[in-house]
Design a protein around this motif. Structure first.
Motif, PDB file in Angstrom:
ATOM      1  N   VAL A 189       0.852  -1.183   0.000  1.00 31.33           N
ATOM      2  CA  VAL A 189       0.000   0.000   0.000  1.00 31.33           C
ATOM      3  C   VAL A 189       0.887   1.231   0.000  1.00 31.33           C
ATOM      4  O   VAL A 189       1.852   1.283   0.751  1.00 31.33           O
ATOM      5  CB  VAL A 189      -0.867   0.051   1.274  1.00 31.33           C
ATOM      6  CG1 VAL A 189      -1.751   1.290   1.248  1.00 31.33           C
ATOM      7  CG2 VAL A 189      -1.704  -1.198   1.398  1.00 31.33           C
ATOM      8  N   ARG A 190       0.589   2.174  -0.850  1.00 26.35           N
ATOM      9  CA  ARG A 190       1.299   3.455  -0.755  1.00 26.35           C
ATOM     10  C   ARG A 190       0.281   4.576  -0.792  1.00 26.35           C
ATOM     11  O   ARG A 190      -0.604   4.606  -1.630  1.00 26.35           O
ATOM     12  CB  ARG A 190       2.304   3.618  -1.883  1.00 26.35           C
ATOM     13  CG  ARG A 190       2.930   5.012  -1.866  1.00 26.35           C
ATOM     14  CD  ARG A 190       4.303   5.034  -2.486  1.00 26.35           C
ATOM     15  NE  ARG A 190       5.212   4.118  -1.820  1.00 26.35           N
ATOM     16  CZ  ARG A 190       6.208   3.498  -2.444  1.00 26.35           C
ATOM     17  NH1 ARG A 190       6.391   3.679  -3.715  1.00 26.35           N
ATOM     18  NH2 ARG A 190       6.980   2.686  -1.775  1.00 26.35           N
ATOM     19  N   ILE A 191       0.406   5.483   0.190  1.00 25.83           N
ATOM     20  CA  ILE A 191      -0.442   6.662   0.208  1.00 25.83           C
ATOM     21  C   ILE A 191       0.238   7.703  -0.668  1.00 25.83           C
ATOM     22  O   ILE A 191       1.370   8.095  -0.399  1.00 25.83           O
ATOM     23  CB  ILE A 191      -0.604   7.198   1.649  1.00 25.83           C
ATOM     24  CG1 ILE A 191      -1.046   6.085   2.598  1.00 25.83           C
ATOM     25  CG2 ILE A 191      -1.580   8.363   1.676  1.00 25.83           C
ATOM     26  CD1 ILE A 191      -2.366   5.452   2.271  1.00 25.83           C
ATOM     27  N   LEU A 192      -0.413   8.127  -1.740  1.00 25.68           N
ATOM     28  CA  LEU A 192       0.270   8.991  -2.708  1.00 25.68           C
ATOM     29  C   LEU A 192       0.410  10.418  -2.231  1.00 25.68           C
ATOM     30  O   LEU A 192       1.330  11.118  -2.594  1.00 25.68           O
ATOM     31  CB  LEU A 192      -0.434   8.930  -4.059  1.00 25.68           C
ATOM     32  CG  LEU A 192      -0.371   7.536  -4.697  1.00 25.68           C
ATOM     33  CD1 LEU A 192      -1.044   7.545  -6.042  1.00 25.68           C
ATOM     34  CD2 LEU A 192       1.069   7.064  -4.832  1.00 25.68           C
ATOM     35  N   ASP A 193      -0.508  10.898  -1.405  1.00 24.01           N
ATOM     36  CA  ASP A 193      -0.253  12.164  -0.721  1.00 24.01           C
ATOM     37  C   ASP A 193      -0.933  12.156   0.632  1.00 24.01           C
ATOM     38  O   ASP A 193      -1.972  11.557   0.819  1.00 24.01           O
ATOM     39  CB  ASP A 193      -0.673  13.368  -1.574  1.00 24.01           C
ATOM     40  CG  ASP A 193      -1.952  13.081  -2.344  1.00 24.01           C
ATOM     41  OD1 ASP A 193      -2.951  12.775  -1.694  1.00 24.01           O
ATOM     42  OD2 ASP A 193      -1.911  13.145  -3.589  1.00 24.01           O
ATOM     43  N   GLY A 194      -0.284  12.814   1.591  1.00 20.25           N
ATOM     44  CA  GLY A 194      -0.619  12.726   3.017  1.00 20.25           C
ATOM     45  C   GLY A 194      -2.096  12.671   3.374  1.00 20.25           C
ATOM     46  O   GLY A 194      -2.970  13.037   2.607  1.00 20.25           O
ATOM     47  N   GLY A 195      -2.371  12.229   4.593  1.00 21.55           N
ATOM     48  CA  GLY A 195      -3.725  12.240   5.133  1.00 21.55           C
ATOM     49  C   GLY A 195      -4.509  10.974   4.850  1.00 21.55           C
ATOM     50  O   GLY A 195      -4.273  10.301   3.862  1.00 21.55           O
ATOM     51  N   THR A 196      -5.454  10.631   5.732  1.00 25.20           N
ATOM     52  CA  THR A 196      -6.247   9.408   5.509  1.00 25.20           C
ATOM     53  C   THR A 196      -7.188   9.590   4.338  1.00 25.20           C
ATOM     54  O   THR A 196      -7.789   8.641   3.871  1.00 25.20           O
ATOM     55  CB  THR A 196      -7.099   9.049   6.744  1.00 25.20           C
ATOM     56  OG1 THR A 196      -7.841  10.197   7.106  1.00 25.20           O
ATOM     57  CG2 THR A 196      -6.240   8.586   7.896  1.00 25.20           C
ATOM     58  N   GLY A 197      -7.361  10.818   3.872  1.00 23.93           N
ATOM     59  CA  GLY A 197      -8.269  11.056   2.744  1.00 23.93           C
ATOM     60  C   GLY A 197      -7.532  11.050   1.418  1.00 23.93           C
ATOM     61  O   GLY A 197      -8.102  11.343   0.379  1.00 23.93           O
ATOM     62  N   ALA A 198      -6.247  10.711   1.440  1.00 24.14           N
ATOM     63  CA  ALA A 198      -5.424  10.806   0.228  1.00 24.14           C
ATOM     64  C   ALA A 198      -5.665   9.628  -0.709  1.00 24.14           C
ATOM     65  O   ALA A 198      -6.308   8.658  -0.347  1.00 24.14           O
ATOM     66  CB  ALA A 198      -3.959  10.855   0.620  1.00 24.14           C
ATOM     67  N   VAL A 199      -5.117   9.741  -1.906  1.00 29.82           N
ATOM     68  CA  VAL A 199      -5.237   8.661  -2.878  1.00 29.82           C
ATOM     69  C   VAL A 199      -4.347   7.492  -2.462  1.00 29.82           C
ATOM     70  O   VAL A 199      -3.205   7.684  -2.057  1.00 29.82           O
ATOM     71  CB  VAL A 199      -4.843   9.151  -4.282  1.00 29.82           C
ATOM     72  CG1 VAL A 199      -4.800   7.985  -5.260  1.00 29.82           C
ATOM     73  CG2 VAL A 199      -5.834  10.199  -4.766  1.00 29.82           C
ATOM     74  N   THR A 200      -4.892   6.306  -2.527  1.00 34.13           N
ATOM     75  CA  THR A 200      -4.175   5.109  -2.119  1.00 34.13           C
ATOM     76  C   THR A 200      -3.884   4.231  -3.327  1.00 34.13           C
ATOM     77  O   THR A 200      -4.768   3.995  -4.146  1.00 34.13           O
ATOM     78  CB  THR A 200      -5.031   4.304  -1.117  1.00 34.13           C
ATOM     79  OG1 THR A 200      -5.336   5.142  -0.021  1.00 34.13           O
ATOM     80  CG2 THR A 200      -4.299   3.074  -0.642  1.00 34.13           C
TER      81      THR A 200
END
Lengths: 533, 533
Positions: free
Chosen positions: A474-485
């Motif tokens: 899993v990589r979060i593409l930009d910060g925050g739990t609302g970011a694109v995963t």
């Protein structure tokens, strides 16, 4: 003119393990050692045998085929004989064929940190090296704080180097432990050391605390050293170690080095350097540094501006080396023709023949660009790319529809009053208009969904029995739990031993995982040649 | 002995704007100019007047108080007179008091890119500089591709430099536009140029394509140049420009430079450098590089191991400069190799005094080791570590209990027939025995849970209003969807601008996220000094 041999000593698994946030598992270490061995470094330092059970396990077996496998540890303790020092015993009784001792070369530290005398310290170096040689190991000595030590007490620092060399050390490594020494000082001090120990027995170990670990390593080479210590992607304590990923292409391609020196890295391995660097970041599960020299995604990128148009006229006058030489690529506003030829080549690799004039190719190019802009990374997901290509250029059989799913994670007290977390997934699949519902529990929402999805796909069920999921990233593409995963899934067919990667991108991690799971099952059915309904 | 003055020329807003992914707004530019002006650089290059409306607006008013405000642009076009060149007119009619012309110094580019003659190019440089001087501006010339040009046609490269200087340019800047020149070449070539233009009229503009932009800048200074161009945090095209954030402390603190040169940066501004670097990353909205020299969060961090205990005895022998001098701080990282002394030091830093003989310390050490063996990484999660420590050594107020939660992700057709994925979370929180239920939707399960958790914690609600979640990282510790998941969450208090990291580990990603979210809220309440029930 014959070129001098420069030896590369990798300490990613030892000094690199000192990096904040890096903690290798045994599997990680085995993978990294393989990467380095394939790259062609001369030495791979695996860690400290005896430090912890994981390092013990790692040193229990040989981990390299080409490179010399090296173990790191202290010289003998003061007051005990070599034969009675358990540390030395551990260091000499494992699968490594080389030993790298760390020894203090700054009189101040001998006194304060070791609490021993200068003479005892020299004696410890001598006896430890002799013991390693007697045990049939290749011995080397990391002279810690060498440069600060030289400034404080030149004679003593030189005595440490001379003692290690005289005792039979293959390499005497000059360490800028605090990382604060500057290139001109390094060059001057190394030249002095070379008057007591020949340069072809000297090594350099630099840190990046002034942003000059690479420059310091090269300065030392100019002054005579022939071994360079460093790490993949420059990881390491504080600001990191000398970055081998930067040094290797510099030594191989730049005038002043390429013509004077040769390393164990051949042109083929060099062309794989960008891939090696990315693969290492994958193991660390961190985003690659886009601005890294040579291998960064932006290293050969030109933004629209005064250069962008001119660069197309004659790239070589705007690039100090060719991107291809290190397996990287140029990124400018590429013409669709250029984009197309890459695509055609990639499709050919997948066994999909397509005419370059076929308008569907433009559609595919547009889709890939649009989806990569949204976070997809098809270079990492061959199977998902192949499905997208086949769907766009011809068609992929329509095996089944997941008309709906529901995933539930609940934390509550169970019947006997323990707080438990339960994950359950329900999927509704339609095959030939016939609807099947499956429900499954898992140790997490994604696992539950995976179980439920593969529980019953009707007439295709038998075809996916040999399909197992071997990796999930899993990589979060930009910060925050609302970011694109972005989710990457690696699947394995246990019957054919074939592996493939699929990808999913969404703001919702469950949705992203769902996309990748469906792609994986569909890809398996396509490869089986299963007929759609 | 009097020290030579070195001038710092910042091009963050011009060359830095070429960085992939960087796109300054007018407000950004104004903020960055203020940061740089407060830091004390000598020149701030604001961009290209005439290039776009935003740059026009930026150059419409003076943007600096102390620093010289500089405008960048091309020398006059071939075939038109200076007075008839609209580019020159725009460049000379704005609020900037200095003009930096970019001119080709490589005969090949004059021919291919400019399509003009070598003589016309020299004439263009001369007339453009004279026009700027006549307009009362301070004039300077960036000699593009100077080093490659010198290698291809030394005489012509030198002629460009000589012409600019003779025409009255305050600075003749030697640019390593492709970034491929190495420090020893820079030093040799600059020394040659210094024979035709005095060093105190020469500048250096280096790029980091071989990871040596800082070393190249320093090599040029040693060879005589007295102006250094660079950017904040080293942003810039491809691999970036020379990093002023690294150069400034090196020039101010390191022997060989601090004693020979002075810059416009005083000790107070230097002590604010780390804050300046972080503030700039805030404007770019990106995570700071933890491994950056001097200012990185890890630049003075030592992981438990052979150094950690010794460093506490006498830090200065392990640090090439003091962290305080650049406004950074020392850290000894807790990790599975953590020893008691490291633990005590870290606790002291957190303001937790504990006797080394206190048996609770062994309990804490055991807990840290046990939890890190399960996948926790406290070195990366200071807030979770502090909570664990306080709970073990004394106590943490018991603010609220989440007695249960439920997270649901459903993919289904909505009323108008679109396939949608909905995430909803329900939490049950008990405060002083009073139970409150909250429900929230999110764009994913974690986001929904985060929303629901922070919706209503009764009397503590007001205390977490300024708490925002700024980063969320997931790491699968070993392959497969059933593997252990580690979640790291970074939180920010928008009122105090304080940041902290919390961690959660579980086979279930929702559970791991839940742990990290609860730790973050609890930590905020502890820092507020909120009293438990």
């Amino acid at each position: 003119m014959t070129r001098d041999r420069l030896y590369l000593y990798d300490t990613t698994l030892r000094d690199g393990a000192q990096t904040r946030g890096v903690d290798f598992s045994l599997e990680d270490k085995i993978l990294v050692a393989r990467l380095l061995d394939d790259l062609g470094v001369d030495y791979i330092e695996g860690g400290y045998p005896g430090a912890n059970p994981m390092d013990d396990a790692f040193f229990a077996a040989p981990r390299t085929q080409r490179a010399t496998f090296s173990a790191f540890g202290m010289t003998k303790r003061a007051g005990v004989s070599v034969s009675n020092d358990p540390g030395i015993a551990t260091l000499l009784s494992n699968a490594a064929t080389a030993v790298c001792y760390v020894a203090k070369a700054w009189d101040y530290h001998v006194d304060v940190a070791l609490k021993t005398t200068l003479e005892e310290n020299l004696e410890g170096i001598r006896l430890s090296v002799e013991a390693a040689v007697a045990a049939g190991k290749e011995a080397m000595v990391d002279c810690e704080h060498f440069f600060d030590g030289w400034k404080a007490n030149r004679d003593y620092a030189l005595a440490c180097a001379r003692t290690a060399h005289a005792a039979g050390a293959r390499w005497v490594v000059l360490c800028d432990t605090n990382g604060g020494t500057l290139p001109d000082e390094i060059e001057r001090i190394v030249a002095d050391v070379a008057t007591v120990v020949p340069g072809d027995r000297l090594g350099i170990h630099a840190h990046d605390d002034t942003g000059q670990a690479v420059a310091n390593s090269l300065a030392a080479v100019r002054a005579g050293v022939r071994q360079i210590q460093g790490t993949l992607n420059g990881i390491g304590e504080r600001c990191g170690n000398a970055n081998l990923t930067t040094l290797i292409p510099t030594l191989a391609l730049k005038p002043g080095y390429a013509d004077r020196f040769e390393t164990g890295i051949d042109a083929v391995a060099l062309a794989g350097l960008t891939a090696t660097s990315r693969a290492f970041d994958e193991i660390l599960n961190r985003a690659p540094d886009a601005h890294a020299p040579y291998v960064g995604a932006s290293a050969f990128a030109t933004k629209a501006g005064i250069h962008a148009s001119a660069i197309l006229k004659d790239p070589k006058t705007y690039e100090h080396v060719t991107p291809e030489s290190v397996g990287n690529r140029r990124r400018v506003l590429v013409s669709d023709q250029a984009g197309k030829s890459n695509l055609v080549a990639e499709l050919a690799r997948l066994g999909i023949a397509v005419d370059k004039a076929d308008p569907k190719l433009d559609t595919l190019l547009a889709r890939v660009k649009e989806r990569e802009a949204r976070g997809f990374a098809y270079e990492a997901a061959d199977a998902s790319f192949e499905l997208l290509a086949r769907r766009t250029l011809s068609s992929v059989p329509d095996y089944f529809d997941v008309t709906s799913y529901r995933v539930m994670v609940e934390r509550r007290f169970n019947a006997i009053g323990d707080l438990v977390t339960v994950s359950e997934a329900v999927v509704k699949v339609s095959i030939d208009g016939e609807v099947r519902m499956s429900v499954a529990e898992g140790n997490g929402p994604i696992n539950a969904l995976d179980q439920a999805l593969r529980k019953d796909i009707g007439k295709y069920q038998a075809e996916i029995e040999s399909l197992v999921l071997v990796d999930y990233k899993v990589r979060i593409l930009d910060g925050g739990t609302g970011a694109v995963t972005r989710v990457l899934i690696e699947s394995l067919d246990t019957r054919t031993n074939r592996r493939w990667m699929t990808i999913g991108v969404s703001e919702n991690i469950v949705d992203a995982s769902f996309q990748a799971l469906i792609d994986s099952i569909t890809y398996k059915l396509v490869k089986n040649g299963a007929a759609g309904r």
